[in-house]
Design a protein around this motif. Structure first.
Motif, short mmCIF file in Angstrom:
data_model
loop_
_atom_site.label_atom_id
_atom_site.label_comp_id
_atom_site.label_asym_id
_atom_site.label_seq_id
_atom_site.Cartn_x
_atom_site.Cartn_y
_atom_site.Cartn_z
N ALA A 37 1.20 -1.25 5.00
CA ALA A 37 2.43 -0.70 5.31
C ALA A 37 2.23 0.23 6.39
N VAL A 38 1.33 1.16 6.47
CA VAL A 38 1.06 2.09 7.52
C VAL A 38 0.99 1.22 8.77
N TYR A 64 -0.84 11.46 8.50
CA TYR A 64 -1.98 11.68 9.20
C TYR A 64 -3.18 11.53 8.42
N ASP A 65 -3.25 11.94 6.99
CA ASP A 65 -4.06 12.00 6.07
C ASP A 65 -4.44 10.34 5.78
N LEU A 66 -3.21 9.52 5.51
CA LEU A 66 -3.41 8.15 5.24
C LEU A 66 -4.21 7.40 6.30
N MET A 67 -3.72 7.92 7.71
CA MET A 67 -4.54 7.22 8.78
C MET A 67 -6.04 7.34 9.17
N ASN A 68 -6.16 8.74 8.54
CA ASN A 68 -7.51 8.97 8.51
C ASN A 68 -8.51 8.42 7.71
N PHE A 70 -7.88 5.45 6.22
CA PHE A 70 -7.87 4.03 6.73
C PHE A 70 -8.81 3.90 7.89
N GLY A 71 -9.06 5.02 8.29
CA GLY A 71 -9.78 4.80 9.91
C GLY A 71 -8.84 4.53 10.91
N LEU A 72 -7.56 4.63 11.05
CA LEU A 72 -6.75 4.31 11.88
C LEU A 72 -6.65 5.93 13.03
N LYS A 73 -6.58 5.64 14.03
CA LYS A 73 -6.64 6.78 14.93
C LYS A 73 -5.44 6.76 15.75
N LYS A 74 -4.55 7.70 16.05
CA LYS A 74 -3.38 8.08 16.92
C LYS A 74 -3.82 7.90 18.21
N GLU A 75 -3.09 6.91 18.94
CA GLU A 75 -3.33 6.59 20.36
C GLU A 75 -2.63 7.62 21.00
N ASN A 76 -3.41 7.99 22.33
CA ASN A 76 -2.71 9.08 23.20
C ASN A 76 -1.38 8.47 23.72
#
Length: 78
Positions: A37-38, A64-68, A70-76
């Protein structure tokens, strides 16, 4: 359909399903559903965190916690 007088799980192709169920647990299923879903919402919002969090019904810090998790990084630039 069956070799003998009884129809078994193997005859119906259910053996693989039963084995898959033994390996699943609620936490794994939930984590995978949340991860998908994320990823889906981030893709639809072009990685706009604020919009994605709004669509998902969570706060930005929660996203941000969910992304962290799941090992997902915010793109620049997003």
């Amino acid at each position: 359909m069956a070799d003998g007088n009884r129809i078994t799980a193997d005859d119906l192709g259910l053996q693989a399903v039963e084995e898959d169920l033994e390996r699943l647990n609620l936490r794994q299923v939930r984590d995978e559903a949340e991860r998908r879903a994320v990823l889906r919402v981030l893709a639809r919002t072009n990685n706009n965190i604020a919009r994605a969090a709004e669509i998902l019904g969570v706060s930005r810090p929660s996203l941000y916690d969910l992304m962290n998790r799941f090992g997902l990084k915010k793109e620049n630039g997003s």
